[in-house]
Design a protein around this motif. Sequence first.
Motif, mmCIF file in Angstrom:
data_model
loop_
_atom_site.group_PDB
_atom_site.id
_atom_site.type_symbol
_atom_site.label_atom_id
_atom_site.label_comp_id
_atom_site.label_asym_id
_atom_site.label_seq_id
_atom_site.Cartn_x
_atom_site.Cartn_y
_atom_site.Cartn_z
ATOM 1 N N UNK A 116 0.938 -1.017 0.026
ATOM 2 C CA UNK A 116 0.154 -0.054 -0.082
ATOM 3 C C UNK A 116 0.928 1.222 -0.112
ATOM 4 N N UNK A 117 2.077 1.207 0.627
ATOM 5 C CA UNK A 117 2.942 2.384 0.557
ATOM 6 C C UNK A 117 3.552 2.651 -0.491
ATOM 7 N N UNK A 118 3.856 1.696 -1.592
ATOM 8 C CA UNK A 118 4.327 1.870 -2.762
ATOM 9 C C UNK A 118 3.373 2.367 -3.700
ATOM 10 N N UNK A 119 2.183 1.654 -3.534
ATOM 11 C CA UNK A 119 1.073 1.883 -4.654
ATOM 12 C C UNK A 119 0.588 3.187 -4.277
ATOM 13 N N UNK A 120 0.394 3.617 -3.305
ATOM 14 C CA UNK A 120 -0.090 5.279 -2.996
ATOM 15 C C UNK A 120 0.835 6.131 -3.687
ATOM 16 N N UNK A 121 2.269 5.922 -3.297
ATOM 17 C CA UNK A 121 3.283 7.052 -3.816
ATOM 18 C C UNK A 121 3.248 7.020 -5.410
ATOM 19 N N UNK A 122 3.105 5.708 -6.110
ATOM 20 C CA UNK A 122 2.900 5.676 -7.317
ATOM 21 C C UNK A 122 1.894 6.165 -8.041
ATOM 22 N N UNK A 123 0.843 5.836 -7.457
ATOM 23 C CA UNK A 123 -0.325 6.448 -8.021
ATOM 24 C C UNK A 123 -0.425 7.996 -7.849
ATOM 25 N N UNK A 124 -0.088 8.693 -7.050
ATOM 26 C CA UNK A 124 -0.227 9.939 -6.627
ATOM 27 C C UNK A 124 0.936 10.723 -7.726
ATOM 28 N N UNK A 125 2.016 10.321 -7.814
ATOM 29 C CA UNK A 125 2.992 10.683 -8.861
ATOM 30 C C UNK A 125 2.391 10.624 -10.052
ATOM 31 N N UNK A 126 1.996 9.619 -10.438
ATOM 32 C CA UNK A 126 1.273 9.573 -11.734
ATOM 33 C C UNK A 126 0.158 10.614 -11.883
ATOM 34 N N UNK A 127 -0.845 10.656 -11.315
ATOM 35 C CA UNK A 127 -1.886 11.451 -11.164
ATOM 36 C C UNK A 127 -1.121 13.075 -11.519
ATOM 37 N N UNK A 128 -0.212 13.203 -10.764
ATOM 38 C CA UNK A 128 0.606 14.704 -10.856
ATOM 39 C C UNK A 128 1.182 14.874 -12.138
ATOM 40 N N UNK A 129 1.578 13.793 -12.841
ATOM 41 C CA UNK A 129 2.333 14.115 -14.057
ATOM 42 C C UNK A 129 1.391 13.657 -15.256
ATOM 43 N N UNK A 130 0.118 13.239 -15.064
ATOM 44 C CA UNK A 130 -0.614 12.837 -16.371
ATOM 45 C C UNK A 130 -0.974 13.693 -17.210
ATOM 46 N N UNK A 131 -1.035 15.062 -16.888
ATOM 47 C CA UNK A 131 -1.144 16.176 -17.785
ATOM 48 C C UNK A 131 -0.080 16.485 -18.524
ATOM 49 N N UNK A 132 1.069 16.136 -17.866
ATOM 50 C CA UNK A 132 2.429 16.587 -18.850
ATOM 51 C C UNK A 132 2.771 15.323 -19.827
ATOM 52 N N UNK A 133 2.743 13.875 -19.274
ATOM 53 C CA UNK A 133 2.899 12.774 -19.953
ATOM 54 C C UNK A 133 2.054 12.189 -20.660
ATOM 55 N N UNK A 134 0.814 12.424 -20.128
ATOM 56 C CA UNK A 134 -0.365 11.480 -21.028
ATOM 57 C C UNK A 134 -1.080 10.507 -20.163
ATOM 58 N N UNK A 135 -2.015 9.610 -20.522
ATOM 59 C CA UNK A 135 -2.592 8.547 -19.667
ATOM 60 C C UNK A 135 -1.665 7.780 -19.263
ATOM 61 N N UNK A 136 -1.804 7.356 -17.919
ATOM 62 C CA UNK A 136 -0.986 6.367 -17.353
ATOM 63 C C UNK A 136 -1.925 5.563 -16.598
ATOM 64 N N UNK A 137 -1.946 4.128 -16.790
ATOM 65 C CA UNK A 137 -2.594 3.229 -16.034
ATOM 66 C C UNK A 137 -1.970 2.330 -14.895
#
Length: 832
Positions: free
Chosen positions: A570-591
């Motif tokens: 959960x520790x890794x998943x939370x950090x990974x998801x939040x970072x991806x959300x922050x950069x989605x506008x810059x990099x594009x769709x991330x699943x």
Amino acid sequence: MKTHVKALVVGGGAVGTSIAYHLARAGWSDVMLLERDELTSGSTWHAAGLLPYFNMSYASTHIHDYSIRFYKTLEAETGLNAGFSVVGNLRMAQSQERMDEYMLYATTAETVDVPYEWMTPDQIKERWPLVRTEDLKGAIFHPTDGYINPADVTMAMAKGARQRGVTIERKWQVDGYHWTGDHWDVTVTKMVERGGNLVASDEQMVIHAEHVVTATGNHAQRTARLLGIRTPAIPIEHQFIVTEPDPALVEWRKTNGEHPVLRDVDARWYVREERGGWILGPYEDGAPARFRYGVPDSFRADLFPLNLERIEQEYMDFIHRIPSTEEVGLKDDFNGPICYTPDGNPLLGPAPGLRNMWLAEGFSFGITAGGGAGYYLAQLMVEGEAEIDMASLDPKRYGSWMTSEYATVKNEETYPFLLKLHWPDEERPAARPLRTAPAYDRQKALGAQFGQVNGWERPNYYGPADAPEDFDESTNSFRRGGWWQYAVEEVKAIREGVGLIDATAFTKHVVKGPGATQFLDWFTCNKLPKVGRINLTYALTGAGTTRTEYTIVRLAEDEYYLVSAGAWTAYDSDYLRKAAEDKAAEFGYIEIQDVTTQWGVFAIAGPKTRDVLNQLICDAEPETVLSNKRFPWLTMREIELKMCPVRAIRVAYTGELGWELHHPIEIQNYLWDLLMTAGNKHGMKLVGARAQNWLRQEKSYRAFGTELGRDATPMEADLARFIDLAKEFHGKDAMQEIGVRSKCVTLLIDGPEDADPWGREALYDGETRVGRLTSGGYSVSFGKSIGMGYVRPDLAEPGTKLKVKMFDKLWDAEITEDSPYDPTNATIRKDG
């Protein structure tokens, strides 16, 4: 009342007021604290106010140390006496095992500069003659701690917070949290007195807060429901009694100072003086959990009925230790709720899945930890990271699998364990087994002795197949336990033949989509692998320290399989998801998909690995599939082992030729049986996590949670080969600005004949402390103890002679080259 604030702290106990104070001291000028009743009306008011240094956790030791030092400064700042009686703390031992525990703790304490003294039974008797000592082995004495008045210290912190601009509002209850995208709308209701009860009025308002901190103590379950998360913080009843004056104590005090806080931990109680009498606090078996679904509205600063029968044995042991109390009557009693967590550590840090929401819950030692919790959480919030690694306290160490029933059972187990022996190799039995891989029953039948990691059952080692249920518990020791020889044989199997390890608990994520490649290139510090290849890499914090270690497998141009430590899903998943959300506008769709429970993992390693797997491979040329030409080191291939599709990764945490066999978890038993049948022909041995830990230290493989954490950078971990400074990545500038303050090294140790380090020990250069171990164990290859840790950079050269503190003695150690076993990786690259 304010309606717009930078930070809103919810809860007016010792922890909440400390957080508000330290946020203001750290520079946040617009902070408000809300309390639904009166300040200190939760567990704070009935706490005994003890301030024990003793804690086996490195992070918690720092927190306790800060609190004890900080509380001594409050009167000078606020003019309020916090009621700190610096009488010291005497922790007695009735057995050598208990003294071993104290010596392990003491070397950890040294790394935080915590002062302590050793005392013999005769010295105790000479100094405090009311204490019976003939059945003691000795004691550890902390001269600088003692006890404090919980209400007074809370009020002093509240005054200090107000002086720094904090607004404190009482009789306001939080009834809702809503994240708007850039701040929290917090719905609050005015509470009023009615018939002795505290009830909600019709007056409501909304507070807009950029950050929210919850320090709601016994109300943690209600807080979690309002936030839509789960928490293991559930209170347990804690009783303590106050005696009438003890004539012997009154007489002794006429010419002597106050006794220290006395702890007879083998009898499971503490005692301190109180107006000529004694306060006795037991930690008995059978103390029940309360408020598992929430605190009743009618419960305020209330107590439960005392249950003297439950603490009868502890009370009799108290009379034995201080015989003058036999005729002393009882004056008062307290039985109130104290919040616990399954591992006894608080939940301190960002809430799972939420932005700018911070938890400070589950404090069983709220007074002791309050000051330090506020200080380090304020660092985390204001600066982005604390100066110590807070991962061991992070609320996300418990995943979504955790339920209130699990927390109740484990918290009721943890409470009496507070003063039981804390074996470094112990595995506590409550609420187990819970999360089991399909092969669990097969492994158990073959003698597997399991540990629990993130709820998963994972073999620690394999004992006799007909071992009794309590076999593992009976092997516990602060020295080489009964399991040690089993681990030695498992190591030999990997080094000389072939061994099989269940690594199903590994955390696994799939990251894919048009933005996946750009995102991961920014998110991690190493080059991304090519399709079919793998890389070891690190995600950094914004402060430049190590947040997570990943093995990244590139499945396609924009699809990646990430493997990380099993304890931190959960520790890794939370950090990974939040970072991806922050950069989605810059990099594009991330699943991002957490596929941990979809894939089982068996690690097979040793010189005979190919001999085992070649019998099972379905291919036109099965004997060449695992060759270096077709399957080089650090690559991944989809292969078939009979009817089981396998994502095979040529990597081995053991440092030998080997593969990780990632497989659909529903086919695990089929694959297990295949491997066992094929392996039996080549003497394959089942191997557990303890042997694997020794093996990885011989290769100097850093582990997250020990060598790798948020208090050191990858450069300080000596991992420059996994850092691509030619690219830009998250945390790069901060990492470079830090430089190398200390450096990770591997040491071979000439320690005691019957013991190895556990990874908590202080390192010395002569009489000067120069670092600490983060891992420890035994090297079968070198026939001596081994450890990894951090030292000053100028001492990090191979051949440097140091000392390791074990059992209150200094033992010779020498820094070796990185990867002392097979430094050229010849065995891993072996062709066939």
